[in-house]
Design a protein around this motif. Structure first.
Motif, PDB file in Angstrom:
ATOM      1  N   GLY A 276     -13.658  16.539  15.009  1.00 18.91           N
ATOM      2  CA  GLY A 276     -12.247  16.738  14.690  1.00 18.91           C
ATOM      3  C   GLY A 276     -11.723  15.709  13.720  1.00 18.91           C
ATOM      4  N   GLN A 277     -12.138  14.454  13.916  1.00 11.18           N
ATOM      5  CA  GLN A 277     -11.741  13.389  12.992  1.00 11.18           C
ATOM      6  C   GLN A 277     -12.359  13.615  11.612  1.00 11.18           C
ATOM      7  OE1 GLN A 277     -13.300  10.142  15.301  1.00 11.18           O
ATOM      8  NE2 GLN A 277     -11.304   9.628  16.212  1.00 11.18           N
TER       9      GLN A 277
ATOM     10  N   LYS B 179     -10.604  16.416   9.473  1.00 16.40           N
ATOM     11  CA  LYS B 179      -9.159  16.266   9.317  1.00 16.40           C
ATOM     12  C   LYS B 179      -8.781  16.179   7.848  1.00 16.40           C
ATOM     13  CE  LYS B 179      -5.277  13.401  10.871  1.00 16.40           C
ATOM     14  NZ  LYS B 179      -4.892  12.182  11.626  1.00 16.40           N
ATOM     15  N   SER B 180      -7.723  16.905   7.473  1.00 18.96           N
ATOM     16  CA  SER B 180      -7.255  16.932   6.097  1.00 18.96           C
ATOM     17  C   SER B 180      -5.987  16.093   5.959  1.00 18.96           C
ATOM     18  CB  SER B 180      -6.991  18.380   5.665  1.00 18.96           C
ATOM     19  OG  SER B 180      -6.692  18.444   4.289  1.00 18.96           O
ATOM     20  N   ASN B 181      -5.401  16.080   4.767  1.00 16.96           N
ATOM     21  CA  ASN B 181      -4.107  15.442   4.529  1.00 16.96           C
ATOM     22  C   ASN B 181      -3.382  16.216   3.433  1.00 16.96           C
ATOM     23  OD1 ASN B 181      -5.302  14.637   2.122  1.00 16.96           O
ATOM     24  ND2 ASN B 181      -5.513  12.494   2.715  1.00 16.96           N
TER      25      ASN B 181
ATOM     26  N   ALA C 296     -12.473  20.938   5.377  1.00 15.06           N
ATOM     27  CA  ALA C 296     -11.062  20.618   5.160  1.00 15.06           C
ATOM     28  C   ALA C 296     -10.466  21.461   4.032  1.00 15.06           C
ATOM     29  CB  ALA C 296     -10.906  19.131   4.857  1.00 15.06           C
TER      30      ALA C 296
END
Length: 386
Positions: free
Chosen positions: A239-240, A243-245, A318
């Protein structure tokens, strides 16, 4: 000190022709036999590598040009129908190709020998008639160097095929520990097999991609663990890693602007990652030594433009999620041209099916929706699906 028997064997392959050449006093007749023997060895090596190249191009890549035309023509015959096992087709066609290429090259060598090589040897023998035996031995040794090199390449190719077809996993690992085998593969076999691409698959180190299961403490103080586990990939959870942003989301939308078809979206993301993310050999060595200080996952990879196989795969997830594509992260083993190594890649759901892609291997060939996955990816397991 541990001595690798494969390295010892390859040293002997190099040394024996040289020793034999030195102890043979130069003779044009003896040298003719050696030259013909050497040419046969070289011809077989060229035929083998060429056959591997053409089979890969026709049956596994066939994305463009004459390879696509030949593949589509062959599919009109039942024996080449796609329902047949890929390995069976591969092994059935290869001997025929080797034979054809071998005969063509042999005829070329025959012409060269008759016109230039053998007459030159006669002249050389006359010129050396009054020379010392030592001089003649040294000349004979020099003429043995090409044969020695040909034998080395031949046996290295044979060992490479043994590893590729997974005859024995322990034996594969033992072969891969040979420094001579590794060196010849990387400098000769892999570049030649990739032909005009001249781009090698990254030097992915075995065990530079690590999966670890850790038990979860229950927090009550009565029992140490709950019995449940969390899986960590190179020190992070899946999950980490995926992770996107906002920056990745914004960039993906810009990259895919005007692209409507999901297949084209998935392909464009694959190509961008393959072209713009550099394989991080320093990080790979750190992971190999259980050093997870350098962050892994999509965000650090996008920001630094470098990473290893897990990072490539996390970034693909992502960006695919930003494009609203169904995507998987796959773990297993990949063949890097020298050995089978722990590896990660992706699958994306388009046109009602899951297709394979490997952006880490981008510079070693085209790894988007191609049958070549059957040859250099194995033991696939779904680490995550979104």
């Amino acid at each position: 000190m541990n001595i690798n028997l494969i390295s010892v064997f390859l040293v002997l392959v190099i040394a024996i022709p040289l020793v034999k050449g030195f102890f043979m006093i130069f003779s044009s007749e003896d040298l003719k036999e050696d030259i013909v023997s050497f040419e046969s060895s070289v011809t077989f090596i060229i035929s083998l590598i060429a056959a591997l190249f053409f089979i890969k191009k026709i049956f596994l890549e066939h994305n463009y040009g004459i390879y696509k035309t030949i593949y589509e023509k062959l599919l009109t015959y039942d024996i080449f129908n796609s329902q047949y096992n890929m390995y069976a087709v591969y092994l059935a066609i290869m001997p025929l190709l080797i034979f054809i290429i071998f005969e063509v090259i042999s005829f070329i060598f025959f012409l060269i020998n008759s016109i230039a090589v053998f007459p030159t040897l006669k002249l050389l023998e006359r010129g050396l008639a009054k020379r010392s035996k030592l001089t003649k031995r040294i000349i004979s040794l020099v003429f043995s160097i090409p044969k020695s090199a040909a034998y080395l390449i031949f046996f290295t190719v044979a060992l490479n095929i043994i590893i590729m077809f997974n005859v024995s996993k322990p034996f594969n690992k033992y072969i891969a520990k040979s420094q001579i085998y590794n060196s010849v593969c990387k400098k000769v076999v892999v570049p030649v097999a990739n032909s005009q691409l001249a781009k090698q698959i990254p030097n992915i180190l075995d065990n530079s991609f690590k999966i670890e299961k850790r038990q979860i403490p229950n927090g009550t103080g009565k029992e140490k663990f709950t019995g449940k586990t969390i899986v960590y990939y190179n020190g992070i959870t899946i999950g980490q890693g995926v992770k996107s942003n906002k920056e990745i989301d914004r960039f993906t939308k810009e990259l895919l602007a005007g692209t409507v078809n999901d297949y084209d979206k998935a392909k464009k993301i694959y190509e961008w990652i393959g072209q713009n993310i550099k394989y991080d050999n320093v990080k790979a060595k750190k992971i190999l030594n259980n050093d997870f200080d350098e962050k892994s996952g999509a965000i650090p990879t996008f920001e630094s433009r470098k990473g290893i196989c897990l990072d490539y795969s996390c970034l693909y997830v992502a960006m695919s999620r930003s494009a609203h594509l169904k995507v998987r992260l796959i773990t297993g083993e990949g063949f890097n041209g020298v050995n089978w190594v722990n590896h990660a890649w992706n699958q994306v759901y388009v046109n009602n099916e899951w297709i394979n892609l490997d952006s880490t291997f981008y510079n070693g060939g085209y790894y988007f929706d191609t049958p070549r996955f059957l040859l250099d990816h194995r033991y696939s397991s779904i680490a995550g699906e979104w």
